[in-house]
Design a protein around this motif. Structure first.
Motif, PDB file in Angstrom:
ATOM      1  N   HIS A  12      35.628 -40.512 -50.399  1.00 35.39           N
ATOM      2  CA  HIS A  12      34.975 -41.675 -49.810  1.00 35.39           C
ATOM      3  C   HIS A  12      35.304 -41.893 -48.347  1.00 35.39           C
ATOM      4  O   HIS A  12      34.773 -42.813 -47.733  1.00 35.39           O
ATOM      5  CB  HIS A  12      35.338 -42.939 -50.599  1.00 35.39           C
ATOM      6  N   CYS A  13      36.212 -41.118 -47.774  1.00 42.38           N
ATOM      7  CA  CYS A  13      36.534 -41.304 -46.373  1.00 42.38           C
ATOM      8  C   CYS A  13      37.055 -39.992 -45.797  1.00 42.38           C
ATOM      9  O   CYS A  13      37.336 -39.057 -46.539  1.00 42.38           O
ATOM     10  CB  CYS A  13      37.543 -42.446 -46.186  1.00 42.38           C
ATOM     11  N   SER A  15      39.887 -39.130 -44.761  1.00 45.08           N
ATOM     12  CA  SER A  15      41.182 -38.706 -45.297  1.00 45.08           C
ATOM     13  C   SER A  15      41.015 -37.948 -46.605  1.00 45.08           C
ATOM     14  O   SER A  15      41.753 -37.010 -46.898  1.00 45.08           O
ATOM     15  CB  SER A  15      42.094 -39.916 -45.517  1.00 45.08           C
ATOM     16  N   CYS A  16      40.046 -38.394 -47.394  1.00 46.40           N
ATOM     17  CA  CYS A  16      39.736 -37.663 -48.625  1.00 46.40           C
ATOM     18  C   CYS A  16      39.290 -36.251 -48.291  1.00 46.40           C
ATOM     19  O   CYS A  16      39.688 -35.292 -48.949  1.00 46.40           O
ATOM     20  CB  CYS A  16      38.609 -38.348 -49.388  1.00 46.40           C
ATOM     21  N   PHE A  65      40.876 -35.653 -57.227  1.00 46.67           N
ATOM     22  CA  PHE A  65      39.419 -35.728 -57.242  1.00 46.67           C
ATOM     23  C   PHE A  65      38.886 -34.976 -58.447  1.00 46.67           C
ATOM     24  O   PHE A  65      39.619 -34.241 -59.112  1.00 46.67           O
ATOM     25  CB  PHE A  65      38.856 -35.145 -55.950  1.00 46.67           C
TER      26      PHE A  65
HETATM   27 MO1  9UX Z   1      40.194 -42.941 -47.926  1.00 42.36          MO
HETATM   28 MO2  9UX Z   1      40.159 -41.270 -50.145  1.00 42.36          MO
HETATM   29  O1  9UX Z   1      40.785 -44.714 -47.473  1.00 42.36           O
HETATM   30  O2  9UX Z   1      40.981 -41.226 -51.854  1.00 42.36           O
HETATM   31  S1  9UX Z   1      41.783 -41.410 -48.636  1.00 42.36           S
HETATM   32  S2  9UX Z   1      38.981 -43.197 -49.807  1.00 42.36           S
END
Ligand code: 9UX
Length: 68
Positions: A12-13, A15-16, A65
């Motif tokens: 979702h971002c 970092s993911c 994930f």
């Molecule tokens: Mo981002 Mo991903 O705040 O698991 S690290 S959604």
């Protein structure tokens, strides 16, 4: 060297995206990995003699994930 695209659930971002890419790149036998939020997938370049598809999927799952 082989290339495979896995559909990843739960990114979702950015970092993911990094986490998924690093989970792949840490594996012996993986040459490169590029994940994308647009396609919800990671494309992996790897040596099939050194690593199996199941290993790739397992690493993504271990990073938190899901793969479909
Ligand atoms: Mo981002 Mo991903 O705040 O698991 S690290 S959604």
């Amino acid at each position: 060297m082989a290339e495979k695209e896995l559909n990843v659930v739960g990114m979702h971002c950015p970092s993911c995206v990094m986490a998924v890419e690093l989970s792949m790149k840490d594996l012996n036998g993986v040459d490169d990995a590029k994940a994308s939020l647009d396609t919800n997938s990671v494309t992996v370049e790897y040596d099939p003699d050194k690593i199996t598809d199941a290993d790739l999927v397992g690493a993504v799952k271990e990073a938190g994930f899901d793969v479909e």
